[in-house]
Structure formats: structure tokens, C-alpha cells
Design an enzyme around this catalytic site. Structure first.
Site, PDB file in Angstrom:
ATOM      1  N   LYS A  72      -5.540   5.530   9.737  1.00  0.00           N
ATOM      2  CA  LYS A  72      -5.380   4.705   9.902  1.00  0.00           C
ATOM      3  C   LYS A  72      -5.055   3.934   8.447  1.00  0.00           C
ATOM      4  CE  LYS A  72      -2.213   1.672  12.535  1.00  0.00           C
ATOM      5  NZ  LYS A  72      -1.485   1.401  13.925  1.00  0.00           N
ATOM      6  N   LYS A  75      -7.562  -2.080   5.443  1.00  0.00           N
ATOM      7  CA  LYS A  75      -9.177  -2.674   3.523  1.00  0.00           C
ATOM      8  C   LYS A  75      -9.863  -2.456   4.891  1.00  0.00           C
ATOM      9  CE  LYS A  75      -6.528  -4.660   1.189  1.00  0.00           C
ATOM     10  NZ  LYS A  75      -5.435  -5.883   1.423  1.00  0.00           N
ATOM     11  N   CYS A 128       2.507 -11.237  19.315  1.00  0.00           N
ATOM     12  CA  CYS A 128       0.830 -10.709  18.143  1.00  0.00           C
ATOM     13  C   CYS A 128       1.757 -10.832  17.182  1.00  0.00           C
ATOM     14  CB  CYS A 128       0.980  -8.969  18.495  1.00  0.00           C
ATOM     15  SG  CYS A 128       0.124  -7.996  16.674  1.00  0.00           S
ATOM     16  N   CYS A 175      -3.167  -5.482  20.888  1.00  0.00           N
ATOM     17  CA  CYS A 175      -1.610  -4.746  20.619  1.00  0.00           C
ATOM     18  C   CYS A 175      -1.162  -3.076  19.865  1.00  0.00           C
ATOM     19  CB  CYS A 175      -0.951  -5.699  19.063  1.00  0.00           C
ATOM     20  SG  CYS A 175       0.360  -5.105  18.372  1.00  0.00           S
ATOM     21  N   HIS A 198      -0.858  -2.547  16.347  1.00  0.00           N
ATOM     22  CA  HIS A 198      -2.224  -3.339  15.095  1.00  0.00           C
ATOM     23  C   HIS A 198      -3.444  -3.213  15.740  1.00  0.00           C
ATOM     24  CE1 HIS A 198       1.108  -5.080  13.173  1.00  0.00           C
ATOM     25  NE2 HIS A 198       0.811  -4.920  12.026  1.00  0.00           N
ATOM     26  N   CYS A 241       2.419  -8.230  13.919  1.00  0.00           N
ATOM     27  CA  CYS A 241       3.899  -7.177  14.454  1.00  0.00           C
ATOM     28  C   CYS A 241       4.870  -8.534  14.562  1.00  0.00           C
ATOM     29  CB  CYS A 241       4.104  -7.109  15.724  1.00  0.00           C
ATOM     30  SG  CYS A 241       3.223  -5.641  15.649  1.00  0.00           S
ATOM     31  N   HIS A 283       4.031   1.608   2.466  1.00  0.00           N
ATOM     32  CA  HIS A 283       5.400   0.813   1.851  1.00  0.00           C
ATOM     33  C   HIS A 283       6.044   2.081   1.052  1.00  0.00           C
ATOM     34  CE1 HIS A 283       2.961  -2.878   2.934  1.00  0.00           C
ATOM     35  NE2 HIS A 283       2.803  -2.494   4.171  1.00  0.00           N
ATOM     36  N   HIS A 336       0.325  -1.171   0.240  1.00  0.00           N
ATOM     37  CA  HIS A 336      -0.202   0.015   0.564  1.00  0.00           C
ATOM     38  C   HIS A 336       1.331   1.472   0.219  1.00  0.00           C
ATOM     39  CE1 HIS A 336       0.874   0.479   4.375  1.00  0.00           C
ATOM     40  NE2 HIS A 336      -0.149  -0.209   4.388  1.00  0.00           N
TER      41      HIS A 336
HETATM   42  N1  MSP Z   1       9.135  -7.146   7.766  1.00  0.00           N
HETATM   43  C1  MSP Z   1       9.534  -5.985   8.821  1.00  0.00           C
HETATM   44  C2  MSP Z   1      10.519  -5.331   8.607  1.00  0.00           C
HETATM   45  C3  MSP Z   1      11.745  -6.746   8.660  1.00  0.00           C
HETATM   46  S1  MSP Z   1      13.070  -5.415   8.248  1.00  0.00           S
HETATM   47  C4  MSP Z   1      14.357  -6.458   8.782  1.00  0.00           C
HETATM   48  C5  MSP Z   1       8.341  -4.832   8.444  1.00  0.00           C
HETATM   49  N2  MSP Z   1       7.760  -5.061   7.112  1.00  0.00           N
HETATM   50  S2  MSP Z   1       5.962  -4.390   6.905  1.00  0.00           S
HETATM   51  O1  MSP Z   1       5.858  -4.556   5.924  1.00  0.00           O
HETATM   52  O2  MSP Z   1       5.026  -4.799   8.061  1.00  0.00           O
HETATM   53  O3  MSP Z   1       6.819  -2.752   6.691  1.00  0.00           O
HETATM   54  C6  MSP Z   1       7.838  -2.628   6.164  1.00  0.00           C
HETATM   55  C7  MSP Z   1       7.920  -1.225   6.067  1.00  0.00           C
HETATM   56  O4  MSP Z   1       6.835  -0.236   5.808  1.00  0.00           O
HETATM   57  C8  MSP Z   1       8.621  -0.183   8.053  1.00  0.00           C
HETATM   58  O5  MSP Z   1       9.474   0.461   7.228  1.00  0.00           O
HETATM   59  C9  MSP Z   1       7.056   0.088   8.265  1.00  0.00           C
HETATM   60  O6  MSP Z   1       7.446   1.223   8.452  1.00  0.00           O
HETATM   61  C10 MSP Z   1       6.611   0.669   6.658  1.00  0.00           C
HETATM   62  N3  MSP Z   1       4.865   1.521   6.684  1.00  0.00           N
HETATM   63  C11 MSP Z   1       3.939   0.416   6.987  1.00  0.00           C
HETATM   64  N4  MSP Z   1       3.375   1.187   6.805  1.00  0.00           N
HETATM   65  C12 MSP Z   1       3.462   2.343   6.615  1.00  0.00           C
HETATM   66  C13 MSP Z   1       2.755   3.095   7.167  1.00  0.00           C
HETATM   67  N5  MSP Z   1       1.338   4.097   6.798  1.00  0.00           N
HETATM   68  N6  MSP Z   1       3.368   5.036   6.803  1.00  0.00           N
HETATM   69  C14 MSP Z   1       4.356   4.646   6.442  1.00  0.00           C
HETATM   70  N7  MSP Z   1       5.403   3.755   6.866  1.00  0.00           N
HETATM   71  C15 MSP Z   1       4.740   1.530   6.879  1.00  0.00           C
HETATM   72  O7  MSP Z   1       7.704  -4.621   9.128  1.00  0.00           O
END
Ligand code: MSP
Length: 513
Positions: free
Chosen positions: A299, A302, A130, A148, A151, A133, A23, A20
Site C-alpha cells: 500500500k 509516505k 475515521c 479503520c 487506513h 476516510c 491519484h 501520488h
Molecule cells: N475526496 C474524496 C472523493 C470525493 S468524490 C465526490 C477522495 N479523495 S482522495 O484524494 O482520497 O482520492 C481520490 C481518488 O484517488 C479516489 O478515487 C481514490 O480511489 C483514488 N486513489 C487514491 N489512492 C489510490 C491508489 N493507491 N490506487 C488507485 N487509486 C487511488 O476520496
């Protein structure tokens, strides 16, 4: 600094679902910085990938009645596809299911297990977990109703024989490390958060699970599967050659920046350096944690239709505008709220009316007044543009090195604003009507073409596609990729006689509906 290479990483994303815009926010920021460093002439290694093990993945696969390997094989291309469309120019893409990664995890586990300090020991874990997480919690950590804190979902009770990592033994060393390296965690709010967590006392954490099998087995006890965070963090070593290429590892490690979101700071700034210290490996130079993106202040999820896929916006605004909006709109390090209105406003004001209009006016005037040929510069005709561009490029550099991405782009846009003002003051369309002022007209058009050339170079890291199109329209002989900041942005680089062409609009307007 990695010895010879600027090594920057994104986190590896969980492919239990598709990406999304949160990421993508992270991915674009990493790419912007990496491209900027390349523009400065640095050797850069930009790593990204997918975090494919763990309970969350196994459950997503089970829910789809698939083997986890098949699930990740089907999901991972959906991430790369988004990065391709966003022009994320990573140098390596790691999947934690690759053999090269399992080798690195095994090596790191062995190094800690055998360090002679009993840093890994067998115990019983009884507590909360969790799955979203992939993290352990205590009652105190939870939100009201036992949810959590990240989440807002119920946690699970776990009682299990686990191997533990003796994190508690590393508190003093971590504090000494952060004392000696004040910029090892940025921004300051995150650094303070990390320091107070360490000072409040660190608990050992479990590094293995026995109740599921989707992961890397511990080398000394294969019934145990390595905890997914221990596994995932190691990806940064894997790609640097930790297990298979010592020469490369010496060049690349330590990583210069792990650029992450603030939700995973504890893993990166506490667990990870401690794990590395335990294995006798240098900790990363810096962990930089940005804020969270919300949608209309909410936040992303989905269930309330706030989980926006990047394609929905790229289809409408284009890749360059997408990258521009998120980096220019939000102060890097703070939370930011996405809205379609603000994105449309920025697109139209900054890009369509700002840079886009400047470029199309200048190229149209060159076409009609000089047959598309860049004329000779004239003494004094450029007014303050040489100083303005020079100062802006210097501020751009300072802000980029400090990861002040929003301000960095503001510095570049001071050039666009000044150039548009210059056109209004100099009124080349009037000069063109007066044969006695031909030299002055030539000088003004030269100054405008030169300003566009400098802008094309400066925007390359943030808007690589638009930069390339502008560069082509400017007809410069050398490839854009060979340009460097600051040498190529010095005033006067445009050669008189260069033939420009007015192509389509760089940024067509987007309607507000
Ligand atoms: N798999 C772990 C990271 C392992 S690194 C050794 C993870 N994955 S994640 O897919 O959940 O998140 C990946 C990145 O996307 C994280 O840095 C997370 O902070 C970022 N984000 C996820 N949602 C976000 C927002 N809504 N806003 C900004 N960044 C976000 O965590």
C-alpha cells in the site's frame, strides 16, 4: 447518457497533501476515456477538481498553522500542476470552496429537506469516525485493534447532535434502480458488493457536524456544517449547472460515468443515488470503480517510501510513456502493482522498440529511398495491413466503450506488431537495391506510411504528445485534432506526394539502472 453530452467525472481529490501515482492513475484513466470519446466525435464534458472542506482538511491546515482557506489555496495549484504535466485535458475544474458550489450544496440540501418525506431529521450520533476516510463506522466494520478498515488507523469516538439522512428508506428504490440498470455499477465485482451491502440493510447517515466549522452551513440551521461527503458528491451537480443554469443542466445531467477508485464505491453507488432520488434528481448512469495501485505489492504511504509523486516518473519516462504504462500494464478494474522494472521494460519494449522503432525505420527509409515523399500505393503491396488495422480499430472501439482499457491498447498494438512483421517479410531495404522492383517498393512504403498515420490517430487519446509529434513527422495537412474514429482511420487516407520528415526519436530508450 447526459442528454447531448458525454459527461465523465473523476472524484475530487483531497488537497490535504500532494498527489501520488494512485491519484494520477485515476486521472489518466478518466482523461484517456474522455479523449477517446472526443475522437469518436462525441461532445464531452470532463470534470475534475479538489475536495476542499471537512475535518481532514481543517486538521492539515491546523497542523501547518494556517487558515484552511489559505492551505487549500496553496495546495490546489500543486494538483493542477501535475494534471498539466500529465496532459489531463479537463473541461472544468471545481473547487468545493467556490461560491457556485456552495450554492449547489445549499440547493440540494433544501430539496431533500423540503421533499415532504422527512428524509432529513435531527438525532444524536454516537459512534466512530475515521478522519482519513471522512466516514462513520460501526465496531463491526473495524479491523482488529479497532482500526479503520481502509487506513489502518485508529478511529475517533464521536457523540454529537447531527442531522441524519434517511438512507434506510431508499434500499428498495436503490435495488430497483440497479435491477433496471444492470450496468449502473461496474465492474461486476463492485456491483455485487453494492447489492449485498444494500440487501444487508442500510443505516441512516449523519449529514452534519457541529464540532468544527470548515464547510457549508445547513441552510435551515447554520450551527450545523454539512458533512463533507454530502458536500463533495454534489460537485457533480454544481459543474453541470444544477443551481445556476437549468438549460445546461438539462443537456448535461445525468453524468454518464463517475470513474472512481474502489475505496469510495459506497459513497458513489449508495449514498449518492439515494441523495439524488430524495431531491428528485436522476441518478448517474454509471459508477465505474477501478482497482488500487500498490508499489511493489505494498500500500502506498509516505512512511515506507512508497508514496511516489508522479513527477519522479514523468521526469524519467516522459508524459506519454507514463500514461501508456499504467493503462497498458494493469487490467482496468483490478488492483495492480507498480514497479520501476516493469515500467522500464514496458517503455523499452512497447514504445522505444515497438512503435518508436517502427516510425523511425519507416521515416528513414522514406527519406533515403523517395526523398521523403510518400509514393503511390501499389495493388496488393499492403498485404493484410488494411484488414489488420480495420479490425484493430473496431476492437479498440468495443473495448473502449466497455472501459476495457488494457485490452483496448492491446488491440492498437496488434497494428504495431503486424507492421513490424510486415517490414521483416517485405524487406524494403532489399527492394530498394533492385530498380525493377520500384513499384513494389513504392507500394510497401506507402502501406507503412499509411499504417503510421492510422496509429498516430489511434494513440492520440492515450499519448497525445507522441501522437502530435508523429503526426507532424508524417506531414499530414489536416490537424490531428480534426481526425475522427472510424472515418479517418479508413485505409487509404494518406495522400501520395505528402512530404515526411524524420524528427528525433519518439521514445528514447530508458536505462534499467
Ligand atoms: N475526496 C474524496 C472523493 C470525493 S468524490 C465526490 C477522495 N479523495 S482522495 O484524494 O482520497 O482520492 C481520490 C481518488 O484517488 C479516489 O478515487 C481514490 O480511489 C483514488 N486513489 C487514491 N489512492 C489510490 C491508489 N493507491 N490506487 C488507485 N487509486 C487511488 O476520496
Amino acid at each position: 447518457m447526459g442528454r447531448d453530452v458525454f459527461y465523465i467525472t473523476s472524484p475530487i481529490y483531497y488537497p490535504n497533501d500532494v498527489p501520488h501515482i494512485g491519484h494520477a492513475y485515476n486521472a489518466v484513466a478518466v482523461d484517456f476515456i474522455a479523449r477517446y470519446r472526443r475522437l469518436r466525435g462525441e461532445r464531452v464534458f470532463h470534470l475534475t477538481g479538489t475536495d476542499e472542506h471537512g475535518l481532514k482538511l481543517q486538521r492539515a491546515a491546523e497542523a501547518a498553522a494556517m487558515h484552511p482557506q489559505r492551505w487549500v489555496d496553496e495546495m490546489e495549484p500543486k494538483w493542477r500542476e501535475v494534471w498539466a504535466r500529465l496532459d489531463i485535458g479537463y473541461d472544468d475544474y471545481i473547487r468545493t470552496t467556490e461560491p457556485r458550489h456552495e450554492a449547489a450544496v445549499t440547493k440540494l440540501l433544501d430539496a431533500v429537506y423540503e421533499n415532504g418525506r422527512d428524509d432529513i431529521y435531527l438525532g444524536t450520533y454516537e459512534g466512530l469516525y475515521c478522519v482519513a476516510c471522512e466516514a462513520y463506522y460501526t465496531e463491526d466494520d473495524l479491523r482488529e485493534g479497532g482500526l479503520c478498515p481502509i487506513h489502518d488507523r485508529p478511529v475517533e469516538h464521536v457523540t454529537e447532535e447531527n442531522y441524519f439522512f434517511r438512507l434506510s428508506a431508499y434500499a428498495d428504490r436503490l435495488l430497483a434502480h440497479y435491477e433496471a440498470n444492470p450496468s449502473a455499477v461496474e465492474p461486476a465485482t463492485r456491483r455485487n458488493e453494492v447489492l449485498s451491502t444494500i440487501k444487508a440493510g442500510l443505516r441512516d447517515f449523519s449529514i452534519s457536524r457541529t464540532t468544527f466549522d470548515w464547510g457549508v452551513p445547513l441552510p435551515w440551521d447554520a450551527k450545523h456544517i454539512c458533512y463533507v461527503w454530502f458536500d463533495a458528491l454534489t460537485n457533480y451537480l454544481t459543474a453541470a449547472g444544477y443551481a445556476d443554469d437549468p438549460q445546461r443542466f438539462a443537456e448535461v445531467w445525468p453524468a454518464d460515468v463517475h470513474l472512481i477508485g474502489k475505496d469510495i464505491i459506497r459513497f458513489h453507488a449508495i449514498y449518492w443515488p439515494a441523495m439524488l432520488m430524495a431531491a428528485g434528481v436522476e441518478p448517474p448512469t454509471q459508477v465505474w470503480a477501478h482497482g488500487f495501485l500498490t508499489v511493489g505489492g505494498k500500500k502506498m504511504s509516505k512512511t515506507n517510501a512508497t508514496g511516489i509523486h508522479p513527477f519522479e516518473l514523468i521526469d524519467r519516462f516522459g508524459t506519454d510513456s507514463y500514461r501508456w504504462y499504467f493503462m497498458r500494464e494493469i487490467r482496468f478494474g483490478e488492483d495492480g502493482s507498480f514497479s520501476l522494472e516493469s515500467m522500464t521494460d514496458r517503455h523499452n519494449a512497447d514504445l522505444a522498440n515497438g512503435l518508436g522503432n517502427l516510425a523511425s525505420r519507416v521515416l528513414a527509409m522514406l527519406a533515403s529511398y523517395t526523398g521523403g515523399v510518400v509514393p503511390e500505393p501499389a495493388e496488393g503491396a499492403a498485404d493484410d495491413l488494411p484488414e489488420v488495422t480495420d479490425r484493430a480499430i473496431r476492437r479498440y472501439d468495443e473495448h473502449m466503450l466497455a472501459a476495457e482499457l488494457q485490452q483496448a491498447l492491446g488491440a492498437v498494438w496488434s497494428i504495431v506488431d503486424r507492421a513490424n512483421g510486415y517490414l521483416v517479410e517485405r524487406e524494403p531495404w532489399k527492394l530498394a537495391k533492385d530498380p525493377a522492383r520500384r513499384d513494389e517498393l513504392a507500394g510497401v512504403l506507402y502501406a507503412c506510411a499509411e499504417t503510421l498515420r492510422i496509429l498516430a490517430i489511434a494513440i492520440q487519446p492515450i499519448m497525445p504528445g507522441a501522437a502530435e509529434r508523429l503526426w507532424e513527422q508524417l506531414g499530414v495537412a489536416e490537424p490531428l485534432a480534426s481526425q475522427r474514429v472510424p472515418s479517418s482511420t479508413a485505409w487509404g487516407g494518406t495522400r501520395p506526394g505528402t512530404v515526411v520528415t524524420k524528427g528525433g526519436a519518439l521514445f528514447p530508450r530508458v536505462d534499467a539502472d
